[in-house]
Design a protein around this motif. Structure first.
Motif, PDB file in Angstrom:
ATOM      1  N   GLU B  81      46.751   6.269   0.957  1.00  0.00           N
ATOM      2  CA  GLU B  81      47.847   5.306   0.997  1.00  0.00           C
ATOM      3  C   GLU B  81      47.564   4.181   0.017  1.00  0.00           C
ATOM      4  OE1 GLU B  81      46.629   3.613   5.225  1.00  0.00           O
ATOM      5  OE2 GLU B  81      47.780   2.123   4.109  1.00  0.00           O
ATOM      6  N   LEU B  82      48.632   3.562  -0.447  1.00  0.00           N
ATOM      7  CA  LEU B  82      48.507   2.366  -1.276  1.00  0.00           C
ATOM      8  C   LEU B  82      49.588   1.404  -0.790  1.00  0.00           C
ATOM      9  CD1 LEU B  82      47.127   1.018  -3.700  1.00  0.00           C
ATOM     10  CD2 LEU B  82      48.870   2.030  -5.153  1.00  0.00           C
ATOM     11  N   THR B  83      49.131   0.264  -0.271  1.00  0.00           N
ATOM     12  CA  THR B  83      50.064  -0.671   0.361  1.00  0.00           C
ATOM     13  C   THR B  83      49.994  -2.015  -0.351  1.00  0.00           C
ATOM     14  OG1 THR B  83      49.615   0.391   2.478  1.00  0.00           O
ATOM     15  CG2 THR B  83      50.719  -1.742   2.556  1.00  0.00           C
ATOM     16  N   LEU B  96      46.383 -16.972   5.496  1.00  0.00           N
ATOM     17  CA  LEU B  96      46.889 -15.677   5.032  1.00  0.00           C
ATOM     18  C   LEU B  96      47.066 -15.675   3.524  1.00  0.00           C
ATOM     19  CD1 LEU B  96      49.585 -15.113   7.792  1.00  0.00           C
ATOM     20  CD2 LEU B  96      47.500 -13.782   7.503  1.00  0.00           C
ATOM     21  N   LYS B  97      46.910 -14.504   2.936  1.00  0.00           N
ATOM     22  CA  LYS B  97      47.057 -14.398   1.489  1.00  0.00           C
ATOM     23  C   LYS B  97      48.523 -14.200   1.123  1.00  0.00           C
ATOM     24  CE  LYS B  97      42.498 -12.486   0.785  1.00  0.00           C
ATOM     25  NZ  LYS B  97      41.700 -11.318   1.012  1.00  0.00           N
ATOM     26  N   ASN B  98      48.904 -14.741  -0.042  1.00  0.00           N
ATOM     27  CA  ASN B  98      50.272 -14.543  -0.529  1.00  0.00           C
ATOM     28  C   ASN B  98      50.516 -13.088  -0.898  1.00  0.00           C
ATOM     29  OD1 ASN B  98      51.688 -17.073  -0.595  1.00  0.00           O
ATOM     30  ND2 ASN B  98      50.088 -17.750  -2.007  1.00  0.00           N
ATOM     31  N   TYR B  99      49.481 -12.501  -1.471  1.00  0.00           N
ATOM     32  CA  TYR B  99      49.638 -11.136  -1.970  1.00  0.00           C
ATOM     33  C   TYR B  99      48.422 -10.323  -1.561  1.00  0.00           C
ATOM     34  CZ  TYR B  99      50.565  -7.322  -5.183  1.00  0.00           C
ATOM     35  OH  TYR B  99      50.815  -6.089  -5.705  1.00  0.00           O
ATOM     36  N   TRP B 100      48.675  -9.140  -1.103  1.00  0.00           N
ATOM     37  CA  TRP B 100      47.584  -8.310  -0.579  1.00  0.00           C
ATOM     38  C   TRP B 100      47.868  -6.875  -0.968  1.00  0.00           C
ATOM     39  CZ3 TRP B 100      42.919  -8.159   1.644  1.00  0.00           C
ATOM     40  CH2 TRP B 100      42.564  -7.115   2.487  1.00  0.00           C
ATOM     41  N   ILE B 101      46.943  -6.285  -1.688  1.00  0.00           N
ATOM     42  CA  ILE B 101      47.116  -4.869  -2.039  1.00  0.00           C
ATOM     43  C   ILE B 101      45.953  -4.101  -1.431  1.00  0.00           C
ATOM     44  CG2 ILE B 101      46.016  -5.112  -4.334  1.00  0.00           C
ATOM     45  CD1 ILE B 101      48.286  -3.042  -5.222  1.00  0.00           C
ATOM     46  N   ASN B 102      46.281  -3.024  -0.760  1.00  0.00           N
ATOM     47  CA  ASN B 102      45.261  -2.319   0.016  1.00  0.00           C
ATOM     48  C   ASN B 102      45.319  -0.810  -0.233  1.00  0.00           C
ATOM     49  OD1 ASN B 102      43.222  -1.873   1.867  1.00  0.00           O
ATOM     50  ND2 ASN B 102      44.615  -1.854   3.630  1.00  0.00           N
TER      51      ASN B 102
END
Lengths: 159, 398
Positions: B81-83, B96-102
């Motif tokens: 997965e790529l979220t 909390l982070k503004n942008y999060w890629i996981n």
């Protein structure tokens, strides 16, 4: 003389009976009536499986008979055969079936049924593993080597 | 149907056996080396290196499955997965982070040998790199007795979707079902004994689960579930009973309840111990084009030693509706709400727990069992109320 007439009448009756049977058979063929059977190696001692047991087996849930866990093999060598199997045994569309098997195995463990596109390979796998089963049209059974029917899963018109 | 399960066996595969044998021999040699290194390192490595070693060992052992599903027993599933999550309207100084890629990869392996069963689920992403499920089981008729680490059978979501992003229609899990590593407030993993089975009642069936084991420890920011490779922390008993009625056996429709009792060390919130009861009811219904899933949880915490309020009661509900507009397109929406949680000694510890959420999304099915999802939501945590846009690619192979 009377005996000769009676013999002729008997022969005629028999001929009429044969003709009517033949015409019925032709009518069945014309109507597309088919019989879906569960089959296994002639060497196997798998007893008759109910429709519910077969459905469970092909959904990836272990089914045990005579102390052996039965291995389901998917016969996908013919699309109509597979579609009828899904509709009449699992009661699902192919999409739903695939998702449901995936969900069950992912949740409960075990493994998904192995799919075979090639009849020869399927035949070899059935002979190699006498505790495995597959489904096919009854009329196709004699095209396979060393197999026997376990039970009829469904019979009717596939059109 | 030509690519059903991707496990089909054909003539080509038989013809390529000689080449495959050479590849397998090479893989097995590498696997043996990896095993030896892992064995030697396991005694002096830290938890992180042990995880990496396990990853290597598992990849080596399981890689041949991809070469030929026919030649090795069991079933291997890979859930990549790529979220990406983009948050807006966050309060100043938000944690909390503004942008999060996981990016993430979840690996599942199941094996049945006669009555013995083995199950492994292992996840690597930015918040967790650990064995999620490791179960060894023995089956008797329709009941399996498992030992190991498993998903706590609280409600519906946690045991149906596990860590497989592709299996979920949505990107996000309900806040109450968030994993411990992501700041979820309930014990999602338990290690011990797990009994599950099915009692068939004609066409319908009763699915039952009973588990008993050790639950999570409470750390500074989150719960810490028992990690088989890093078993530190204070571990107290956890027990869960779940009963579900399925109108059609092994179908997706289910209605039922779960009852869970967990003891959690409470030193991080200034008490000796938290005795937690989670009682839940759930219903999942699906037709060809419509689906609905709803759950309600009543959470009762008894605090022993040091709490100004000796107990608390919190209610959490969510409902998710799905509409399959076309074969490859599904619209979905979920509403979540938590009640009586403000100022709660236990729930206030989980500052990023999503207490309320209004969410809508769309899922598009791609070929080869892949999916794209786009999700918009308004969420509320202890300290924040913000909007979120999520985008996810997920798949299952083979």
């Amino acid at each position: 003389m009377e005996r000769g007439v009676s013999l002729a009448m008997s022969k005629l009756s028999f001929l009429i009976l044969l003709l009517s049977l033949a015409s019925s058979a032709l009518a069945i063929e014309a109507d597309g009536l088919r019989e879906l059977v569960l089959a296994a190696s002639s060497q196997s001692n798998i007893p008759k499986l109910s429709l519910q047991e077969t459905r469970k087996l092909y959904l990836g849930v272990p089914v045990e008979k005579n102390g052996k866990t039965i291995k389901p093999l998917l016969n996908v060598s013919e699309s109509l055969l597979f579609e009828v199997f899904l509709q009449k045994v699992t009661f699902m569309s192919s999409d739903a079936y695939e998702k449901q098997v995936l969900a069950i195995v992912f949740r409960l463990g075990g493994q998904r049924p192995q799919a075979f596109h090639d009849r020869q390979t399927l035949n070899a796998a059935l002979l190699e593993h006498p505790d495995s089963v597959t489904f096919m049209w009854a009329k196709d059974l004699d095209q396979y080597r060393g197999l026997k029917p376990i039970n009829t899963l469904w019979a009717g018109s596939a059109d | 149907m030509a690519c059903l399960h991707g496990r089909a066996v054909g003539k080509e595969q038989l013809k390529g056996n000689t080449a495959l044998m050479a590849v397998r021999h090479s893989i097995r040699s590498r696997t043996r080396t990896l095993f030896r290194k892992a064995f030697l390192s396991a005694f002096d490595g830290n938890a992180c290196s042990r995880r990496v070693i396990l990853a290597g060992v598992l990849s080596g052992v399981l890689a041949p499955q991809i070469v030929s599903a026919d030649a090795f027993p069991g079933d291997l599933l890979l859930f990549p997965e790529l979220t990406s999550l983009h948050r807006f309207d966050l309060q100043d100084g938000s944690s909390l982070k503004n942008y999060w890629i996981n990016p993430g990869l979840n690996l599942f392996y199941g094996l049945d040998q006669g009555r013995f069963r083995f199950l492994l689920e292992w996840l690597v992403d930015r918040s967790a790199q650990e064995v999620q499920r490791l179960q060894l089981g023995w089956r008797w008729q329709d009941t399996t007795f498992w030992v190991g680490r498993f998903h706590n059978p609280i409600g519906y979501w946690n045991i149906h979707f596990h860590h497989g992003a592709y299996m979920m229609t949505s990107i996000t899990r309900p806040g109450v079902m968030t994993y411990e590593t992501s700041g979820g407030p309930l014990p999602m993993h338990v290690t011990g004994l797990y009994v599950e089975g099915v009692r068939e009642l004609g066409d319908s069936s009763l699915y039952y689960v009973l588990n008993a084991g050790v639950g999570p420890d409470l750390e500074k920011k989150r719960l810490d579930a028992f990690d088989v490779l890093d078993p530190e922390g204070t571990r107290l008993p956890a027990v869960t009973l779940r009963l579900g009625y399925q109108p059609v056996s092994f179908g997706s429709d289910e209605i039922g309840f779960s009852f869970s009792y967990t003891e959690i060390s409470g030193r991080q919130i200034g008490v000796d111990r938290i005795n937690q009861i989670v009682a839940g009811v759930f219903a999942n219904w699906r037709s060809e084009n419509l689906g609905f899933l709803g759950e309600a949880f009543y959470i009762h915490n008894d605090f022993t030693g040091g709490a100004s309020e000796p107990e608390s009661d919190v209610l959490n509900l969510y409902g998710q509706a799905e509409w399959r507009v076309a074969d490859d397109l599904t619209l979905y929406s979920r509403i979540e709400g938590t009640f009586n949680d403000n100022g709660d000694l236990y729930f206030d510890h989980f500052r990023n727990f999503v207490r309320d959420r209004y969410m809508g999304g769309v899922r598009y099915e791609l070929p080869y069992k892949m999916a794209l999802k786009l999700e918009l939501s308004r969420e509320h945590t202890r300290d924040d109320a913000f909007g979120q846009v999520g985008l996810q690619w997920s798949a299952v192979f083979p």
